[in-house]
Every structure is written in C-alpha cells, then in structure tokens.
Design a protein around this motif. Structure first.
Motif, mmCIF file in Angstrom:
data_model
loop_
_atom_site.group_PDB
_atom_site.id
_atom_site.type_symbol
_atom_site.label_atom_id
_atom_site.label_comp_id
_atom_site.label_asym_id
_atom_site.label_seq_id
_atom_site.Cartn_x
_atom_site.Cartn_y
_atom_site.Cartn_z
ATOM 1 N N ARG A 169 -1.748 -4.007 1.571
ATOM 2 C CA ARG A 169 -0.518 -4.361 0.842
ATOM 3 C C ARG A 169 -0.706 -4.098 -0.658
ATOM 4 N NH1 ARG A 169 -0.281 -9.597 2.417
ATOM 5 N NH2 ARG A 169 -0.951 -10.475 0.438
ATOM 6 N N LYS B 234 -5.244 -6.571 5.938
ATOM 7 C CA LYS B 234 -3.803 -6.552 5.644
ATOM 8 C C LYS B 234 -3.491 -6.741 4.161
ATOM 9 C CE LYS B 234 -1.851 -7.737 10.109
ATOM 10 N NZ LYS B 234 -1.457 -8.847 10.997
ATOM 11 N N LYS B 235 -4.172 -7.687 3.550
ATOM 12 C CA LYS B 235 -3.907 -7.967 2.134
ATOM 13 C C LYS B 235 -4.289 -6.746 1.285
ATOM 14 C CE LYS B 235 -5.265 -10.967 -1.695
ATOM 15 N NZ LYS B 235 -6.010 -12.167 -2.112
ATOM 16 N N ASN C 166 -0.847 -0.249 -1.365
ATOM 17 C CA ASN C 166 0.481 0.386 -1.298
ATOM 18 C C ASN C 166 1.308 0.057 -2.537
ATOM 19 O OD1 ASN C 166 0.431 1.889 1.166
ATOM 20 N ND2 ASN C 166 0.515 -0.045 2.299
ATOM 21 N N GLU C 167 1.202 -1.190 -2.974
ATOM 22 C CA GLU C 167 1.924 -1.606 -4.181
ATOM 23 C C GLU C 167 1.354 -0.874 -5.407
ATOM 24 O OE1 GLU C 167 4.604 -3.305 -4.557
ATOM 25 O OE2 GLU C 167 4.559 -3.559 -6.750
#
Ligand code: ZN
Ligand code: ZN
Length: 404
Positions: free
Chosen positions: A185, A181-182, A188-189
């Motif tokens: 994230r 998950k990290k 995507n950023e």
C-alpha cells in the motif's frame, strides 16, 4: 596494543603484460611494505572462501567477523548504503531507477535517457512520510537510486513495479504474503505521489524544453531488509573505528557501529589523499583500539584495466606510510591486505587469494622479506577472511584462551 587494518581495495592481481608479466604489487617500488614484511610475516588470504568471488561488501563483512552467507541480504540494502544513506537494521531497501513514462503512464525509457545531471534535485522531494512510514530516497550514479522504507510492519514480502521492459506500464505492487499488505500500500502510494512531484520539478521542465527524456517516474526492484548486525564493540569488547571514502564500505562500517574517522576531502579514487587517511587513522588509535582503513584506488585501477596505474597507486600508498604507519610500529598490530583481487587483465573481481602482511612487536619473522602475490607462497600465513579478526585480536593480546 592497538590494531591498524589497512585494506587496499582489489589489491590482488595476476601477471600483467604491460608490466613484463609482473603483478602491480611485484612491480611497485614499496620500501615500507617490504620493511614490514621483513619484520613480520606474509601470506595469502581467501577473503570469503577458495573459489568464491567476493564483492567489497561481502568481504568487508567477513573480515569484520560477520558471515556474509548469514548477513548479506542482497544488493538492495547494500547498494542503498553505497549511495551514502545511513541505514538501520530492519529498513527495507530497493534498487531504483529514474525512468521516463508517457502521458498514459507507459514506460518509454527505463533509464530516463541515462540521465546524469539533476538527479540530486529530483531525489530530494521524494523523501516523505506516508502513514507512519518514513521514505528515504537518494540518487546514485547516472539513473540509479535507492528507495528505503523505515517503519513498523515493513517487510520485503511485496512484488516490485519494474516492468523490466519498455512499452509497458509499471506494475501495481502486491503483497506476496499476508504481512506484505501495508508495504504494498505504501509503495503504490509512493509511486502515485512521485509521478506528481517529479512532473513539476524544474530539472524535468528544463529537460522537456530541451527535448530530453524526463526523469518522471521511479521503477524499483530487488527489495531486501537491512540486516541487524551485532555491534562490533560488544562482539569483541573493544572500540572500533574506520576511515573509508567509499560509501559502500563506510555504510557497512557504520552499520556494525564503527566510529567514523574519515577526514574531509578524501575520495574513493586514485586521486585521494592517502596520507591524510593514515594520519586520521593513527590519531583515532588514541581513542579506539581498532581502525579499518580502506583505500579504493587499487580496485578502480584494476577495473580500468590499468596495471600501471595500480602499481603507481600502490607506490603512493607506500610513500604515505613513511611518516604515518611506520611511526607507530612499537605499540600497534599492523595488517595490510586487500578485500579481493581485481586483476587489471580481468577488469573484474576474481577469487584469487590476496596477499596479506602482518607485523607486530615480537612476532615471528618468516624471512620472506618482501610483499607480493608470488612471494606470498613462501610466507607463513594461510587465512580465510573469517579468521582475520581472531588473528588480529590474538596478535594484539586481546583474545582469550579457548579451553583450560
Ligand atoms: Zn573491494
Ligand atoms: Zn571492485
């Protein structure tokens, strides 16, 4: 005793029509290599295993004693090393492309018009920090690049954003397991920020004004984690160094902790200064016990399909040995081989075993007296890449007895 391992990249070959059916090594005038063969032994080595076609990365790993079937984690991390980035065990690396997207974010060219210039300027501002994760971004050849994430909790358990075809939007990155998950994230950023940064770069403003495709987006795929390799020096209780201009090879050497003795100004091609490489390696042997030297020109000529250029480069290597390698024979194990075959008739790597030459003071002489693929059948040596370090260490009286 010291160990000098010279790897002529892609050395092995097959009969070449432009050389009257001889291999480049057979056709080459190579008095120094033949002298070493007379004073020692030759034979054949399967860089990985019979029938396995080696990459330069997998075979160098195997030669250094790191099983590629255990440690090779895919092209992402190894191509990233090939860009010259210094990676650490645990880093996650992706193969990346500069691409072109339109105002709606749809990919119109996956390779940004095969951009060739300005990628270094475009790559620099993409090095950043997101949360506690360091992002490294480095251009490769043409539109290619490497994207590396370094930090706590980064994994390869994520999808990638490459739609693999045009007229689609890059995909949202998602976790493919709970611990991804990290990383998803962060990626995507990164994609969001990179769009903004790239759009404003002078290189892209100029390309736009010239009607060229802007390199305004990054597509990435093939994430792999950089393997944590046990240090060479601890593994063998000796100190090791390397001389290599090709980033893929130097990246592997750095990863296992070999010290860099590559002189400035050498290249990874046929125009390189082979003598400078040998001089530097021999000087390094005052400080360390083992030096790996890679000369790449033989592989380049093989890929180009030029058996003649390959022969000429072998002659250049041999000539460079006169005042260097041939002067240190009395206290050094000298091994000369290739990391795989790159036959000029095939223009790609093949699984053909590679000729190998080994010479050290007091060694057996197999009486073959010359060094090439065909003569090698009469020599003593029959090795696999994974045997090489054992053979070199025992030749140098640095191995311990196995048993009582
Ligand atoms: Zn190679
Ligand atoms: Zn190659």
């Amino acid at each position: 005793m010291k160990i000098l391992l010279i790897i002529s990249d892609g050395l092995g070959d097959r009969p070449f029509s432009g050389l009257n059916g001889k291999t480049s090594l057979e056709a080459a005038n190579k008095p120094n290599l033949n002298t070493l063969a007379k004073e020692g032994m030759i034979g054949l080595i399967d860089p990985i295993a019979p029938g396995v076609i080696p990459g330069s990365d997998t075979s160098h790993l195997n030669y250094l004693g790191y099983d590629p079937f255990k440690y090779y984690t895919g092209r992402g991390p190894f191509e990233a090393m090939g860009t010259g980035l210094t990676l650490r065990g645990g880093d996650v690396a992706f193969r990346a492309n500069f691409a072109t997207v339109d105002d709606d974010g749809v990919v119109t060219d996956r390779r940004a018009g095969r951009i060739r210039e300005g990628t270094s300027e475009l790559a620099k501002p993409l090095n950043m920090r997101i949360e506690d994760v360091e992002i490294l971004f480095k251009e490769g050849t043409e539109h290619r690049a490497a994207l590396v994430l370094r930090g706590e909790g980064i994994t390869t358990n994520v999808s990638d954003n490459d739609p693999h075809s045009e007229n689609l939007k890059p995909k949202e990155i998602v976790a493919t397991a709970e611990d991804g998950k990290k990383t998803a994230r962060i990626l995507n950023e990164f994609y969001k920020r990179s769009l903004k940064i790239l759009k404003e770069q002078p290189v892209n403003l100029k390309r736009k004004s010239e009607g060229l495709k802007e390199a305004n987006a990054i597509l990435f795929r093939g994430g792999g984690s950089v393997p944590r390799l046990p240090s060479f020096n601890e593994k063998y209780s000796i100190k090791g160094g390397y001389v290599a201009a090709v980033a893929l090879v130097s990246g592997i050497c750095r990863l296992v902790g070999l010290k860099d003795f590559t002189p400035s100004g050498v290249t990874g091609s046929t125009d390189t200064n082979v003598k400078a490489k040998f001089e530097s390696a021999i000087k390094a042997l005052n400080e360390v016990d083992f030096v790996l030297v890679n000369v790449k020109g033989t592989d380049i000529a093989g890929h180009d399909g030029s058996g003649v250029e390959k022969r000429d480069f072998i002659e250049k290597i041999d000539a460079a040995m006169s005042e260097t390698v041939m002067k240190v024979k009395e206290n050094t194990v000298i091994c000369f081989t290739g990391d795989h075959s790159t036959p000029a008739s095939v223009k790609e790597h093949t699984s053909d075993p590679v000729p190998i030459l080994l010479r050290y003071p007091g060694c057996r002489k197999d009486g073959v007296g010359k060094f090439d693929e065909i003569s090698a059948k009469d020599g003593y040596l029959r090795l696999r890449g994974s045997d090489l370090m054992n053979v070199l260490l025992s030749s140098a009286n640095l191995a311990e007895k196995y048993g009582a």
